[in-house]
Design a protein around this motif. Structure first.
Motif, mmCIF file in Angstrom:
data_model
loop_
_atom_site.group_PDB
_atom_site.id
_atom_site.type_symbol
_atom_site.label_atom_id
_atom_site.label_comp_id
_atom_site.label_asym_id
_atom_site.label_seq_id
_atom_site.Cartn_x
_atom_site.Cartn_y
_atom_site.Cartn_z
ATOM 1 N N ASN A 183 1.457 -16.223 11.390
ATOM 2 C CA ASN A 183 1.999 -14.977 11.922
ATOM 3 C C ASN A 183 1.905 -13.879 10.863
ATOM 4 O O ASN A 183 1.974 -14.169 9.659
ATOM 5 N N GLU A 184 1.774 -12.644 11.298
ATOM 6 C CA GLU A 184 1.730 -11.515 10.370
ATOM 7 C C GLU A 184 2.873 -10.552 10.670
ATOM 8 O O GLU A 184 3.016 -10.090 11.803
ATOM 9 N N LEU A 185 3.657 -10.272 9.649
ATOM 10 C CA LEU A 185 4.747 -9.310 9.761
ATOM 11 C C LEU A 185 4.453 -8.138 8.839
ATOM 12 O O LEU A 185 4.261 -8.308 7.640
ATOM 13 N N GLY A 186 4.407 -6.950 9.397
ATOM 14 C CA GLY A 186 4.193 -5.749 8.606
ATOM 15 C C GLY A 186 5.484 -4.952 8.495
ATOM 16 O O GLY A 186 6.193 -4.776 9.488
ATOM 17 N N VAL A 187 5.790 -4.488 7.297
ATOM 18 C CA VAL A 187 7.017 -3.725 7.045
ATOM 19 C C VAL A 187 6.637 -2.374 6.437
ATOM 20 O O VAL A 187 5.910 -2.325 5.447
ATOM 21 N N THR A 188 7.125 -1.304 7.044
ATOM 22 C CA THR A 188 6.831 0.051 6.573
ATOM 23 C C THR A 188 8.125 0.810 6.303
ATOM 24 O O THR A 188 9.063 0.767 7.100
ATOM 25 N N LEU A 189 8.161 1.492 5.172
ATOM 26 C CA LEU A 189 9.263 2.374 4.831
ATOM 27 C C LEU A 189 8.662 3.695 4.370
ATOM 28 O O LEU A 189 7.727 3.708 3.565
ATOM 29 N N ALA A 232 0.858 -1.184 0.000
ATOM 30 C CA ALA A 232 0.000 0.000 0.000
ATOM 31 C C ALA A 232 0.895 1.234 0.000
ATOM 32 O O ALA A 232 1.999 1.216 0.553
ATOM 33 N N VAL A 233 0.433 2.302 -0.624
ATOM 34 C CA VAL A 233 1.189 3.556 -0.672
ATOM 35 C C VAL A 233 0.277 4.688 -0.209
ATOM 36 O O VAL A 233 -0.887 4.780 -0.629
ATOM 37 N N ALA A 234 0.798 5.532 0.664
ATOM 38 C CA ALA A 234 0.021 6.659 1.171
ATOM 39 C C ALA A 234 0.888 7.915 1.195
ATOM 40 O O ALA A 234 2.118 7.839 1.325
ATOM 41 N N ILE A 235 0.244 9.065 1.079
ATOM 42 C CA ILE A 235 0.906 10.351 1.234
ATOM 43 C C ILE A 235 0.152 11.119 2.319
ATOM 44 O O ILE A 235 -1.060 10.935 2.492
ATOM 45 N N GLY A 236 0.876 11.942 3.060
ATOM 46 C CA GLY A 236 0.207 12.654 4.140
ATOM 47 C C GLY A 236 0.950 13.883 4.578
ATOM 48 O O GLY A 236 2.091 14.140 4.157
ATOM 49 N N CYS A 237 0.306 14.648 5.442
ATOM 50 C CA CYS A 237 0.891 15.878 5.960
ATOM 51 C C CYS A 237 0.334 16.123 7.352
ATOM 52 O O CYS A 237 -0.872 15.976 7.583
ATOM 53 N N THR A 294 3.652 0.293 2.854
ATOM 54 C CA THR A 294 3.516 -0.763 3.857
ATOM 55 C C THR A 294 3.089 -2.061 3.191
ATOM 56 O O THR A 294 2.182 -2.072 2.361
ATOM 57 N N LYS A 295 3.752 -3.142 3.581
ATOM 58 C CA LYS A 295 3.408 -4.488 3.058
ATOM 59 C C LYS A 295 3.363 -5.461 4.224
ATOM 60 O O LYS A 295 4.190 -5.412 5.134
#
Length: 254
Positions: free
Chosen positions: A166-172, A126-131, A158-159
């Motif tokens: 088990n669930e592993l979430g990775v965010t960059l 998933a891809v998000a933009i924010g402020c 985030t993927k």
């Protein structure tokens, strides 16, 4: 004593029977201090409060008698559609009139928004933009009466990976603050989340903010009470809680 309370809070959160996604001090979904591309459910509304250790706030604008101080914020947040979130946040500040340690006569108001143009798929994140701290003041950065203490923008991906239940979430994410005194949090940031197969309702978080590491847990109790506890650089505790409900009447196992 405060560290004993922190570890008790972590233990309680680990035992709670629900799940949640929250960068809670902003009222939006995310990790702790690091944004993510996760989103809350469509129709979710949040009313919360978050205690912030002085290590979590900017180095300017939150000084009293020449020293930084612990503070707290409160917020109202809404996810009107599954691809957008926004929140209104008030962070308490001290002034010269605040003679007592816990008197706060001023507050900094800010608006945060996050948009997710790409939902997570089987093979892509998933891809998000924010402020954060966004509003009309963001277009008047040269005015002396505009603080923009928390003004920053970001792009996050985030993927999630599932293995043996088990669930592993990775965010960059890439984040950029406007004010120079927040530059320590600029650049690449990220973190991981983990839900064990034997107790998937709990979410453990480890993240790097660009300047320090934060460990924490968050969860939702009875679908309406969201809690989060974290420890920054293994010595600065932060806590938050909020009431949440789905305005569309939907029920989720957050």
């Amino acid at each position: 004593m405060k560290y004993h309370v922190f570890f008790i809070a972590l233990a309680v959160l680990w035992l709670l029977p629900a799940r949640g996604y929250a960068q809670q001090y902003t009222g939006l979904s995310g990790l702790i201090h690091v944004p993510s591309a996760e989103m809350n459910h469509e129709g979710d509304a949040f009313l919360g409060i978050h205690y912030m250790n002085k290590a979590m706030i900017p180095d300017t604008g939150f000084l009293f008698n020449g020293a930084k101080y612990d503070t707290y914020d409160y917020y109202l947040a809404l996810t009107p559609f599954r691809w957008i979130e926004f929140s209104y946040v008030c962070t308490k500040r001290k002034s010269a009139a605040d003679e007592q340690l816990w008197n706060y006569h001023r507050k900094d108001r800010s608006v945060s928004i996050k948009i997710r143009p790409l939902e997570e798929g089987r093979y892509h994140p998933a891809v998000a933009i924010g402020c954060n701290d966004f509003g009309t003041s963001a277009f008047n950065k040269n005015r002396s009466d505009v603080q923009l203490y928390f003004f920053n923008w970001y792009v996050a991906a985030t993927k999630h990976f599932v293995f043996s239940g088990n669930e592993l979430g990775v965010t960059l994410a890439y984040r950029q603050f406007y004010r120079k005194y927040n530059a320590k949090w600029n650049g690449l940031v990220g973190g991981i989340t983990f839900r064990p197969a034997f107790f998937p309702q709990a979410r453990a978080i480890a993240e790097y903010t660009g300047n320090e590491f934060i460990l924490g847990l968050d969860a939702v109790l009875w679908r309406h009470l969201r809690l989060q506890a974290s420890l920054k650089d293994f010595k600065y505790p932060n806590f938050g809680l909020c009431f949440q409900m789905n305005l569309l009447g939907d029920k989720y196992d957050y």
